[in-house]
Design a protein around this motif. Structure first.
Motif, PDB file in Angstrom:
ATOM      1  N   GLN A 266       9.154 -11.713  -0.958  1.00  0.00           N
ATOM      2  CA  GLN A 266       8.248 -11.774   0.186  1.00  0.00           C
ATOM      3  C   GLN A 266       9.025 -11.748   1.494  1.00  0.00           C
ATOM      4  OE1 GLN A 266       4.954 -14.505  -0.101  1.00  0.00           O
ATOM      5  NE2 GLN A 266       5.032 -14.989   2.093  1.00  0.00           N
TER       6      GLN A 266
ATOM      7  N   LYS B 276      -1.668  -5.127   2.753  1.00  0.00           N
ATOM      8  CA  LYS B 276      -2.288  -3.809   2.598  1.00  0.00           C
ATOM      9  C   LYS B 276      -3.246  -3.536   3.752  1.00  0.00           C
ATOM     10  CE  LYS B 276      -2.240  -3.640  -2.476  1.00  0.00           C
ATOM     11  NZ  LYS B 276      -3.106  -3.610  -3.677  1.00  0.00           N
TER      12      LYS B 276
ATOM     13  N   SER C 297       1.588 -13.987  -3.253  1.00  0.00           N
ATOM     14  CA  SER C 297       0.270 -14.198  -3.856  1.00  0.00           C
ATOM     15  C   SER C 297      -0.592 -12.946  -3.697  1.00  0.00           C
ATOM     16  CB  SER C 297      -0.424 -15.385  -3.185  1.00  0.00           C
ATOM     17  OG  SER C 297      -0.747 -15.062  -1.834  1.00  0.00           O
ATOM     18  N   ASP C 298      -1.635 -12.857  -4.489  1.00  0.00           N
ATOM     19  CA  ASP C 298      -2.555 -11.721  -4.401  1.00  0.00           C
ATOM     20  C   ASP C 298      -3.230 -11.665  -3.036  1.00  0.00           C
ATOM     21  OD1 ASP C 298      -1.911 -10.971  -6.965  1.00  0.00           O
ATOM     22  OD2 ASP C 298      -3.648 -11.972  -7.892  1.00  0.00           O
ATOM     23  N   VAL C 299      -3.538 -12.840  -2.482  1.00  0.00           N
ATOM     24  CA  VAL C 299      -4.171 -12.885  -1.159  1.00  0.00           C
ATOM     25  C   VAL C 299      -3.226 -12.314  -0.103  1.00  0.00           C
ATOM     26  CG1 VAL C 299      -5.049 -14.417   0.653  1.00  0.00           C
ATOM     27  CG2 VAL C 299      -5.627 -14.853  -1.751  1.00  0.00           C
ATOM     28  N   TYR C 300      -1.959 -12.697  -0.189  1.00  0.00           N
ATOM     29  CA  TYR C 300      -0.969 -12.206   0.767  1.00  0.00           C
ATOM     30  C   TYR C 300      -0.774 -10.698   0.633  1.00  0.00           C
ATOM     31  CZ  TYR C 300       3.526 -11.541   3.090  1.00  0.00           C
ATOM     32  OH  TYR C 300       4.531 -11.098   3.906  1.00  0.00           O
ATOM     33  N   LYS C 301      -0.714 -10.216  -0.594  1.00  0.00           N
ATOM     34  CA  LYS C 301      -0.552  -8.777  -0.821  1.00  0.00           C
ATOM     35  C   LYS C 301      -1.725  -7.995  -0.239  1.00  0.00           C
ATOM     36  CE  LYS C 301       2.082  -9.464  -5.094  1.00  0.00           C
ATOM     37  NZ  LYS C 301       2.058  -9.367  -6.571  1.00  0.00           N
ATOM     38  N   MET C 302      -2.928  -8.517  -0.404  1.00  0.00           N
ATOM     39  CA  MET C 302      -4.097  -7.833   0.150  1.00  0.00           C
ATOM     40  C   MET C 302      -4.060  -7.839   1.669  1.00  0.00           C
ATOM     41  SD  MET C 302      -6.762  -6.097  -0.606  1.00  0.00           S
ATOM     42  CE  MET C 302      -7.014  -6.464  -2.350  1.00  0.00           C
TER      43      MET C 302
ATOM     44  N   ASN D  94     -10.490  -7.338   4.932  1.00  0.00           N
ATOM     45  CA  ASN D  94      -9.427  -8.075   4.254  1.00  0.00           C
ATOM     46  C   ASN D  94      -8.444  -8.779   5.179  1.00  0.00           C
ATOM     47  OD1 ASN D  94      -9.747  -7.317   1.224  1.00  0.00           O
ATOM     48  ND2 ASN D  94      -9.944  -5.367   2.291  1.00  0.00           N
TER      49      ASN D  94
ATOM     50  N   ASP E 204       2.326  -4.574  -4.319  1.00  0.00           N
ATOM     51  CA  ASP E 204       1.911  -5.323  -5.508  1.00  0.00           C
ATOM     52  C   ASP E 204       3.101  -5.701  -6.394  1.00  0.00           C
ATOM     53  OD1 ASP E 204      -0.814  -5.470  -5.010  1.00  0.00           O
ATOM     54  OD2 ASP E 204      -1.211  -3.511  -5.884  1.00  0.00           O
TER      55      ASP E 204
END
Length: 229
Positions: free
Chosen positions: A46, A155, A147-152, A215, A141
């Motif tokens: 990250q 994006k 985390s998935d939230v951070y990745k979104m 998002n 990804d």
């Protein structure tokens, strides 16, 4: 004979110095395997991808600031005023410049190219930015400690930047080539993207902005000031 002795002493001194450097520093200047920064390095953590995102922001937001400076508010001399008046007059209905080589005529006859485009000094840099954000969108990804939230969120930030870069092109050229993915060095044929219609260009930009709106957070903590919300 004297010159020969001086030459011999010089060569001997160089050899001694080189040997001494190797003794003192060893293989200090030898690059360790894997020391190059690659895409895999960027998406390995990250912290690394945060640095890459900052570079994306810099690349995407660099143009409007410079464009404002050079095109709208940086007139310093009487010659600048004359040049600007002559330029703007010759690319609208007020008149036509008498010199065929005058830069305004390149716009009138459509002879600007990516290689000869004084009117858009940051043409190539915008495409660099688009490739950077597309790379981020496609590979974020893979970051193992995010985390998935951070990745979104990343994006969404990247798609906003992609929309901004395409919008700057759209302001200048209308319908443009839409670049929705990154290309590799071997994909030269695929890079020849035809020009899209105005409607398709607008829709592409709006789609990216809609994704970003859905998002992105409404605000950030103070240490993330300046990030797109």
């Amino acid at each position: 004979m004297k010159k020969f002795i001086i030459y011999l002493l010089s060569v001997t001194s160089i050899i001694v110095l080189i040997s001494s450097c190797e003794d003192m520093f060893g293989d200090y200047l030898e690059k360790a395997p894997g020391a190059d920064v690659t895409e895999d390095t960027i998406f390995s953590s990250q912290a690394q991808v945060e640095l890459f995102l900052a570079a994306c922001y810099e690349q995407a937001l660099y143009d409007p600031l410079e464009e404002t400076k050079y095109r709208y508010g940086d007139v310093q001399t009487a010659n600048d005023i004359t040049e600007n008046l002559s330029f703007f007059t010759s690319i609208c209905d007020e008149g036509e410049h008498e010199a065929p080589w005058w830069r305004g005529n390149k716009i009138n006859i459509g002879s600007l190219t990516s290689a000869n485009n004084w009117f858009d000094n940051f043409f190539k840099y915008r495409f660099t930015g688009i490739r950077m954000v597309n790379t981020l969108i496609e590979r974020v990804d893979e970051v193992p400690d995010a985390s998935d939230v951070y990745k979104m969120q990343l994006k969404a930030e990247a798609r906003h930047l992609r929309a901004e870069l395409h919008f700057i092109f759209f302001k200048k050229y209308g319908g443009i080539s839409l670049v929705g993915r990154r290309f590799g060095p071997s994909e030269t044929a695929e890079m020849k993207i035809p020009r899209s219609s105005v409607d398709s260009t607008v829709q592409f930009i709006v789609n990216d902005l809609d994704f970003a709106i859905a998002n992105l957070p409404d605000s950030y903590s103070s240490n993330m000031r300046g990030r797109i919300t």
